[in-house]
Design a protein around this motif. Structure first.
Motif, PDB file in Angstrom:
ATOM      1  N   TYR A 111      40.331  35.409  40.107  1.00 21.14           N
ATOM      2  CA  TYR A 111      39.511  36.775  39.998  1.00 21.14           C
ATOM      3  C   TYR A 111      39.259  37.412  41.181  1.00 21.14           C
ATOM      4  O   TYR A 111      39.494  38.504  41.372  1.00 21.14           O
ATOM      5  N   GLU A 155      36.465  39.529  32.731  1.00 19.09           N
ATOM      6  CA  GLU A 155      37.137  41.097  32.548  1.00 19.09           C
ATOM      7  C   GLU A 155      36.257  41.860  31.665  1.00 19.09           C
ATOM      8  O   GLU A 155      36.306  42.847  32.012  1.00 19.09           O
ATOM      9  N   TYR A 165      37.369  44.467  40.628  1.00 15.94           N
ATOM     10  CA  TYR A 165      38.397  44.007  40.469  1.00 15.94           C
ATOM     11  C   TYR A 165      38.986  43.511  41.763  1.00 15.94           C
ATOM     12  O   TYR A 165      39.157  44.295  42.577  1.00 15.94           O
TER      13      TYR A 165
END
Length: 454
Positions: A111, A155, A165
Motif C-alpha cells: 500500500y 482501495e 495512493y
C-alpha cells in the motif's frame, strides 16, 4: 529397489516439513525473525539515503513487522512443547495470528509503495503460499483472504478520497499510477496472474496433502501386516536394510497351555474375541519394548530383538526379559477381564527366551517375501518354552549371562530338548502373582559362579 541419495539441502528441507506443525512453525518464525531484523536494518539504511521515501510511513511498517515475527516466534515456542501438532484452539489461534499478521504486513508494504505501480502486490500472495506450505492450507487461506479483504478496503478508501495512493513515495508523479486506467491496464493482468497462480498453487498443495495422507494411511496399514521396524527400515533405506544376514539376536517364543482343549469348548466368536484381545495386548507390550514381531499365529508368539535395528546384546536380552515379565502380568489382567465378562477361559502362558546367532532378513521368493529369523537359536527358543512351567519365563544360559545383573533367576536344571544333541542348562523367572513357582532343585542362579576360562 535401491536407496536414492538426495542432496543435503533436500534432506534438510524434508526434515523441516515433516516435523510437528508447532515445532515447524517455531523454527520458521525464528528464522523469519532473524531475516526480518537483518533485512529491515538494511532497508532502512538504504531507503533513508535515497531521499525518495517518506520514513514516517516506511519505518513504522518495518518496525511493526519485526516486532510481529519476534512475538509470534516467542508465543509459538511457549505453546509447542504442550501441543506439538497444534490441535487445541489456543494453538490454532497462535498459528492463525502470525499467518494473517505477516500477510497484512505485506499488504502494508504494498500500500505505502502503491499496489499497482510496483511488484509489492506479489508480497501478500507469496506470503500466503509460504504459510500454506509451512503451516497448512487452512492458515494459508486465512492469510490470502485477510490480505484480499484489507486490500479491497484500502482501495475503496483510496478511490473515495480518504487516503492517498503510494503515500510513502516523495515523487507525486506516481499518484497517477493508482488511477482506474492504470488499475485495469497494468494492475489488472498482474492481479489475474496472481490469482491464477494462487489457485494453481493451493490446488497443488491440496493434491500433495491428499497424497501425504494416503501415504500415511498406507504406511500404517503396512505396519499392521509387517513388523513396524521392518516397514520403517524399508521406507527409509530401501530393501538393502532387510537383506538376509548373520546376526546375534535374542528370540522370544510363547504359546498357550492347553490351547487345543480351549478351542474345543469355546464358541468360535468367543474364541476370536479372546484371541484378538490377547494378541493385541502382546503386540502392544512388544511395541513398548521395541521388539520385532515375527509371528502372531494360532496360539504362538515369536518376537526377536536385535534386527532390523540393533543396539547391543545385553540391551536386546534385557528388553526381551522385561517384555516377557510384563506379558505374564498382562495375561493375569486379561483372565480377570474375561471372567468378569462371563467367559469360561483362563490362559496360562509358557515363554522361552534364547540368545544366539541366526540368519535374519527377507526370506522367500522375489514375488513374496517375509522378514524372518531362521536358525538353531530360533528353534531352541521354541523348544525351551515347551519345558517352561505355566506363568514363568525360561531362558538359556546365553541369555542369563546377559541379564543376571538385573534379574534374579532360579536354576531350572539341565534338560534334553528335541533336536538338540546335548543337555541344555535353563534358568527360570516367575513374575510375582503369576503361575506356579517352579521347583528349584538347585540354588538361585545368581549364586552360581560362571565357569572359569583358562
Amino acid at each position: 529397489m535401491s536407496t536414492v541419495q538426495h542432496p543435503r539441502w533436500i534432506l534438510t528441507l524434508e526434515d523441516v516439513l515433516t516435523r510437528p506443525r508447532m515445532e515447524r512453525a517455531v523454527l520458521v518464525m525464528t528464522l523469519f525473525s532473524v531475516a526480518q531484523v537483518g533485512a529491515s536494518v538494511l532497508c532502512l539504511w538504504l531507503v533513508d539515503r535515497s531521499d525518495q521515501v517518506r520514513m514516517s510511513y516506511f519505518a513504522p511498517v518495518v518496525l511493526a513487522g519485526v516486532i510481529g515475527v519476534i512475538v509470534s516466534a516467542v508465543v509459538l515456542a511457549l505453546l509447542a512443547p504442550r501441543d506439538p501438532e497444534g490441535r487445541t484452539l489456543v494453538a490454532r489461534l497462535a498459528l492463525a495470528v502470525p499467518a494473517l499478521g505477516y500477510s497484512l504486513f505485506g499488504v502494508a508494504i504494498a500500500y505505502i509503495f502503491g499496489f499497482w505501480a510496483s511488484p509489492f502486490l506479489l508480497f501478500p500472495a507469496v506470503t500466503g503460499l509460504l504459510i500454506g506450505i509451512l503451516f497448512g492450507r487452512t492458515f494459508g487461506i486465512i492469510s490470502i483472504v485477510g490480505a484480499v479483504v484489507v486490500t479491497a478496503v484500502l482501495e475503496a478508501l483510496r478511490f473515495g478520497g480518504a487516503i492517498d495512493y503510494a503515500p510513502a513515495l516523495v515523487d507525486d508523479s506516481v499518484q497517477g499510477s493508482g488511477s482506474v486506467e492504470r488499475l485495469l491496464g497494468t494492475g489488472g493482468p498482474l492481479l489475474v496472474f496472481v490469482v491464477a497462480a494462487m489457485v494453481l498453487a493451493f490446488g497443488m498443495l491440496a493434491v500433495v496433502d491428499h497424497q501425504r495422507e494416503d501415504l500415511a494411511r498406507s504406511h500404517q496399514l503396512i505396519r499392521t501386516y509387517v513388523p513396524a521396524q521392518v516397514a520403517d527400515a524399508v521406507l527409509e533405506h530401501g530393501e538393502t536394510s532387510t537383506r538376509l544376514e548373520r546376526r546375534k539376536i535374542t528370540v522370544f517364543f510363547s504359546d498357550i497351555v492347553g490351547f487345543t482343549e480351549t478351542t474345543e469348548r469355546m464358541e468360535p466368536e468367543d474364541l476370536a474375541l479372546v484371541l484378538g484381545e490377547y494378541f493385541s495386548e502382546m503386540a502392544r507390550i512388544a511395541a513398548l519394548h521395541d521388539g520385532t514381531i515375527d509371528e502372531l499365529v494360532g496360539d504362538a508368539v515369536l518376537i526377536f530383538f536385535g534386527a532390523p535395528t540393533a543396539t547391543n546384546d545385553r540391551d536386546h536380552a534385557l528388553r526381551a526379559m522385561r517384555m516377557a515379565i510384563e506379558m505374564q502380568a498382562a495375561v493375569e489382567g486379561l483372565n480377570a477381564r474375561w471372567e468378569q465378562a462371563g467367559l469360561d477361559v483362563v490362559f496360562r502362558i509358557r515363554m522361552g527366551v534364547n540368545t544366539g546367532v541366526v540368519a535374519v532378513g527377507n526370506v522367500g521368493s522375489g514375488a513374496r517375501q517375509k522378514y524372518a529369523a531362521i536358525g538353531r537359536a530360533v528353534n531352541l527358543a521354541s523348544r525351551i518354552q515347551t519345558e517352561c512351567p505355566p506363568g514363568s519365563v525360561l531362558m538359556t544360559r546365553a541369555t542369563w549371562l546377559l541379564v543376571r545383573d538385573e534379574f534374579e533367576a532360579t536354576q531350572h536344571g539341565e534338560v534334553e530338548l528335541k533336536g538338540v544333541g546335548r543337555t541344555t542348562p535353563l534358568y527360570a523367572i516367575t513374575p510375582p502373582g503369576t503361575g506356579t513357582q517352579p521347583e528349584a532343585d538347585g540354588p538361585l542362579a545368581s549364586e552360581i559362579e560362571p565357569p572359569q576360562r583358562g
